[in-house]
Design an enzyme around this catalytic site. Structure first.
Site, mmCIF file in Angstrom:
data_model
loop_
_atom_site.group_PDB
_atom_site.id
_atom_site.type_symbol
_atom_site.label_atom_id
_atom_site.label_comp_id
_atom_site.label_asym_id
_atom_site.label_seq_id
_atom_site.Cartn_x
_atom_site.Cartn_y
_atom_site.Cartn_z
ATOM 1 N N GLU A 104 -4.496 -14.162 0.717
ATOM 2 C CA GLU A 104 -5.558 -14.916 0.277
ATOM 3 C C GLU A 104 -4.814 -16.372 -0.658
ATOM 4 O OE1 GLU A 104 -7.582 -11.582 -1.227
ATOM 5 O OE2 GLU A 104 -9.372 -12.392 -0.115
ATOM 6 N N GLU A 124 -7.370 -4.887 3.461
ATOM 7 C CA GLU A 124 -8.339 -4.270 2.197
ATOM 8 C C GLU A 124 -9.202 -3.038 2.747
ATOM 9 O OE1 GLU A 124 -7.557 -7.512 2.499
ATOM 10 O OE2 GLU A 124 -7.552 -8.385 0.442
HETATM 11 C C1 3H9 Z 1 -6.232 -6.702 -2.673
HETATM 12 O O1 3H9 Z 1 -5.281 -7.487 -2.409
HETATM 13 C C2 3H9 Z 1 -7.525 -7.127 -2.930
HETATM 14 C C3 3H9 Z 1 -7.773 -8.656 -2.844
HETATM 15 O O2 3H9 Z 1 -8.487 -9.032 -1.740
HETATM 16 C C4 3H9 Z 1 -8.625 -8.946 -4.030
HETATM 17 C C5 3H9 Z 1 -8.695 -8.688 -5.349
HETATM 18 C C6 3H9 Z 1 -9.376 -9.154 -6.426
HETATM 19 N N1 3H9 Z 1 -0.308 -3.049 -5.547
HETATM 20 O O3 3H9 Z 1 4.741 0.963 0.767
HETATM 21 P P1 3H9 Z 1 5.901 0.920 -0.255
HETATM 22 C C7 3H9 Z 1 4.008 -0.065 -4.557
HETATM 23 S S1 3H9 Z 1 -5.930 -5.078 -2.141
HETATM 24 C C8 3H9 Z 1 0.543 -2.133 -6.183
HETATM 25 O O4 3H9 Z 1 6.839 2.221 -0.472
HETATM 26 P P2 3H9 Z 1 7.265 -0.400 1.933
HETATM 27 C C9 3H9 Z 1 3.855 1.097 -3.629
HETATM 28 O O5 3H9 Z 1 3.051 2.082 -4.301
HETATM 29 C C10 3H9 Z 1 -4.497 -5.108 -1.939
HETATM 30 N N2 3H9 Z 1 1.691 -1.320 -5.967
HETATM 31 O O6 3H9 Z 1 6.863 -0.139 0.496
HETATM 32 C C11 3H9 Z 1 5.408 1.583 -3.959
HETATM 33 O O7 3H9 Z 1 5.413 2.217 -5.304
HETATM 34 P P3 3H9 Z 1 6.405 3.143 -5.464
HETATM 35 C C12 3H9 Z 1 -4.117 -5.604 -0.549
HETATM 36 C C13 3H9 Z 1 2.084 -1.684 -4.509
HETATM 37 O O8 3H9 Z 1 8.273 -1.469 2.051
HETATM 38 C C14 3H9 Z 1 6.437 0.348 -3.811
HETATM 39 O O9 3H9 Z 1 5.180 -0.692 -4.255
HETATM 40 N N3 3H9 Z 1 -2.416 -5.113 0.003
HETATM 41 C C15 3H9 Z 1 1.270 -2.649 -4.121
HETATM 42 O O10 3H9 Z 1 7.255 0.585 3.134
HETATM 43 C C16 3H9 Z 1 6.837 0.060 -2.510
HETATM 44 O O11 3H9 Z 1 5.991 0.182 -1.597
HETATM 45 C C17 3H9 Z 1 -2.119 -3.833 0.375
HETATM 46 O O12 3H9 Z 1 -3.014 -3.033 0.742
HETATM 47 C C18 3H9 Z 1 -0.055 -3.261 -4.320
HETATM 48 N N4 3H9 Z 1 -0.681 -4.032 -3.655
HETATM 49 O O13 3H9 Z 1 5.919 -1.091 2.354
HETATM 50 C C19 3H9 Z 1 -0.822 -3.879 0.628
HETATM 51 N N5 3H9 Z 1 1.931 -2.651 -2.606
HETATM 52 O O14 3H9 Z 1 7.816 2.812 -4.911
HETATM 53 C C20 3H9 Z 1 -0.348 -2.515 0.297
HETATM 54 C C21 3H9 Z 1 2.902 -1.557 -2.697
HETATM 55 O O15 3H9 Z 1 6.379 3.508 -7.075
HETATM 56 N N6 3H9 Z 1 1.126 -2.437 0.354
HETATM 57 N N7 3H9 Z 1 3.056 -1.056 -3.878
HETATM 58 O O16 3H9 Z 1 6.043 4.519 -4.610
HETATM 59 C C22 3H9 Z 1 1.561 -2.213 1.812
HETATM 60 O O17 3H9 Z 1 1.151 -2.101 2.589
HETATM 61 C C23 3H9 Z 1 3.287 -1.622 1.730
HETATM 62 O O18 3H9 Z 1 3.386 -1.532 0.224
HETATM 63 C C24 3H9 Z 1 4.150 -2.826 1.924
HETATM 64 C C25 3H9 Z 1 5.520 -2.601 1.806
HETATM 65 C C26 3H9 Z 1 4.047 -3.100 3.691
HETATM 66 C C27 3H9 Z 1 3.770 -4.254 1.069
#
Ligand code: 3H9
Length: 682
Positions: A104, A124
């Protein structure tokens, strides 16, 4: 280095976000970005602004751990409003996975330059949310309604090539992303250098949205967020941008506070927490797995083999005869051919994968394998015989795994002289599709073997959960309790279709009887034949046995609890058998309410889950949720049985478990001691 910093390079300001591991848009990032944008915007030297991220990815979204806590300014939507007011060209230089709020931010920029490996998306809905920082209003304005609906309701990222095709990316960079983005910013024609997506308009016939609701009705059954996305995108076609943003904001806030989003966020963190095992960390060595052998070319063995072939690991599949080996190769080819016909893989990939498959009938040929997975008939003597042979041929250091669903792996390991190398790798059927891998450690399994199992799970894109040894481990032990209640409810008077419908409406992908018909009723009947009657409730499975005796084994025989002709209809023999069995066991038949069916099925899972936890079979409550959500399709919007129990209230659960202990007897309904303790603390 500050989390957000700006560097003026002649006429271009480069703002860098550096918030490892995934540059989540935490408060520090939002306030830093807001501050630096204001500074460079008012700096006369600056002609254009490039936003780039350090580390492995552009921002992967809002910081999910902040949701549900008191909001802290500037909020992401406020930051987007500030960005939209900027009068200088804004260029996003993107790499890695630009997701959610990260995407975004990029959509709020006027142009997007992407590294060729970039993926972008609005995931999301996977967290029970809609995009909350303008995504539902900007994306349809940029790429049109249908493409935007596909991206936002599906939650799956698209690659950079597709982003160019859709008009999301303005340039691809195959080399130095930042240099390319700076060059791009400098090359913008003055008359078109500021191009806000919010200034665009988008039109669509209103019936498109009803059609789209029908299109996703099946896959999004029970989920609120995908349908809210459709409403929000519709508003983008009907209202001015600001009103659309207000609508999106309101709906986002409602969803963040909803039990569905809390449950889905719980699973997001639970899936990642499952990989954290006390005593095992990054410093634990892992064994290289460059070749795999699978013993047994049944449906399970073939599915297991496919996982490794798909990631380029050569597999040797062992069968008892060359005919059986040929049949196994044919099964694997058939699965691949079906993937090619569905466009999920290319002919070339099929040929490459099959070239990595060898078939064998000789144990000696497994001597070079780094990992050997046994997937033979579920019988202790057969498995021990296999492991004794493996012990003789496997090279030192090879990991010896069993795919048993129920049996004591300590006992299996005793057939070898190297129990520390033995582990359970329990795949779920179909093994090449289901995302869960239950990793079962015995009393002897060494730490590096466990760490290797977790690493290999990641390589084959499965979510691993650790279990200790008990009958059925976490998954099947709990599922057996659910199956038991279903069987007892049937004898007490609940109908097959009624029970299936109640649990389908609860959110399960299908009812238990439909599932048994799919899997084959005879499998459970044969497994129970080896058990002592003390280990299970023979009343609950008496109908199953009688059906199998009469040739009704499930879908494979054309009939089971249901008859499979052109349609699926109830097998009328089932009710007669249920009446006979109820009489045999002295069970009085009655009208059973839908509420009782749901309560007993769910609470049986919850009570057993706490017993599994108190015995140390599962390490954490959330591991059990991951097992049930990924292994059995427990509705993600309910977060798994343990999260759902917390949602219902543990005191409430305990009260009802005690109620069933009174009405159904204490044999199965004695409350878990841990549940009693936790309920008292609630
Ligand atoms: C949003 O954006 C809402 C908005 O529209 C509006 C807001 C007002 N936040 O998955 P991994 C942590 S909603 C906090 O193992 P990979 C994860 O917990 C969000 N923490 O790595 C982990 O921590 P730990 C929309 C996060 O390489 C570490 O990072 N976005 C977040 O296999 C490594 O993650 C999503 O839904 C986060 N957003 O995959 C994306 N993301 O090491 C969610 C990750 O302590 N994330 N962490 O266990 C993913 O899909 C994957 O993490 C990503 C990397 C593909 C990025």
């Amino acid at each position: 280095m500050p989390i957000v910093s700006a560097d003026i390079r002649d006429d271009i300001a480069v703002i860098t976000i550096d918030n490892p591991p995934v540059n989540a848009l935490s408060l520090a990032v939002r306030s830093g970005l807001s501050r630096e944008l204001a500074l460079v915007n008012s700096d006369d030297r600056v002609e254009a602004i490039v936003i780039v991220c350090a580390g492995r990815t552009f921002c992967a979204g809002a910081d999910i751990s902040e949701f549900g806590k008191p909001p802290m300014d500037p909020s992401l939507p406020d930051l987007m409003t500030e960005m939209d007011a900027i009068e200088k060209p804004l260029v996003a230089a993107m790499h890695g996975t630009a997701l959610g709020g990260g995407f975004e931010v990029a959509l709020c920029c006027h142009y997007r330059v992407m590294d060729t490996g970039t993926k972008v998306g609005l995931p999301e809905v996977n967290l029970g949310l809609i995009p909350g920082a303008g995504g539902t209003q900007r994306l349809p304005r940029l790429i049109g309604v249908n493409a935007a609906l596909d991206m936002i309701t599906g939650g799956k990222p698209i690659d950079a090539r597709k982003a160019v095709e859709l008009g999301v990316a303005d340039m691809l960079s195959a080399d130095d992303l930042l240099e390319d983005a700076i060059m791009f910013a400098r090359s913008l024609p003055p008359q078109d250098s500021v191009r806000r997506v919010s200034d665009l308009t988008v039109h669509a016939d209103s019936e498109i949205f009803d059609i789209y609701k029908q299109k996703i009705a099946k896959r999004a059954r029970g989920f609120l967020a995908p349908f809210t996305v459709i409403e929000a995108v519709k508003i983008a076609t009907e209202m001015p941008f600001e009103e659309g943003i207000d609508f999106e904001r309101e709906k986002f806030k409602e969803l963040v506070a909803s039990p569905q989003s809390k449950a889905q966020r719980h699973l997001f963190f639970a899936e990642r927490a499952a990989a954290k095992i006390p005593g095992i960390d990054r410093s634990t060595p892992t064994r290289a797995i460059n070749s795999v052998a699978v013993i047994g070319g049944g449906i399970m063995g073939c599915g297991i083999a496919i996982n490794f072939l798909n990631v380029g690991v050569p597999v040797t599949l062992l069968e008892v005869s060359s005919e059986a080996a040929d049949a196994a190769r044919e099964k694997i080819s058939k699965i691949y051919r079906s993937s090619v016909s569905k466009g999920r893989m290319t002919e070339e990939e099929l040929l490459t994968n099959l070239a990595n498959l060898s078939l064998s009938t000789e144990y000696e040929e497994l001597s070079g394998a780094d990992l050997i997975i046994e997937a033979v008939f579920e019988d202790m003597d057969v498995k021990k015989d296999v492991f004794a042979k493996l012990n003789a041929v496997a090279k030192p250091g090879a990991i010896l795994a069993t795919n048993t669903s129920f049996l004591d792996i300590n006992d299996i390991a005793s057939a070898t002289s190297r129990p520390e190398d033995v582990i359970g790798l329990h795949f779920f059927s179909p093994a090449h599709i289901m995302p869960l891998l239950e990793v079962v450690r015995t009393g002897d399994t060494s730490d590096d073997v466990i760490a290797s199992a977790f690493a290999l799970a990641k390589n084959i894109r499965k979510t691993p959960v650790l279990s200790g040894v008990c009958y059925g481990f976490i998954a099947n032990r709990m599922s057996s309790c659910y199956g038991r209640e279903v069987g007892l409810l049937q004898l007490e008077g609940a109908g097959v279709e009624q029970i299936d419908q109640v649990m389908y409406d609860f959110g399960m992908p299908m009812g238990m009887f439909t599932m048994l018909d799919m899997a084959g009723i005879d499998i459970g009947v044969m497994a129970r034949a080896k058990l002592s009657k003390d280990d299970y409730d023979e009343r609950a499975f008496a109908v199953h046995g009688a059906l199998v005796e009469r040739g009704h084994k499930g879908q494979k025989s054309g009939s089971g609890f249901y008859i499979y002709d052109d349609d699926k209809t109830l097998n009328s023999e089932v009710e007669t058998i249920a009446e006979e069995m109820a009489e045999k066991f002295g069970i009085e038949r009655r009208t059973v309410s839908d509420q009782e069916i749901e309560e007993r099925c769910v609470l049986a899972l919850v009570n057993e889950g706490y017993k599994i936890l108190e015995e140390g079979i599962a390490l954490k409550e959330s591991d059990i949720d991951v097992v049930f959500a990924l292994g059995f399709g427990f509705p993600r919007y309910k977060g798994g049985p343990m999260h759902y129990a917390r949602h219902l209230g543990l005191k409430n659960c305990l009260k009802n478990i005690e109620k069933y202990a009174n009405t159904q007897g204490e044999r199965w309904w004695t409350p878990s001691a841990l549940l009693v303790k936790l309920a008292a603390e609630e």
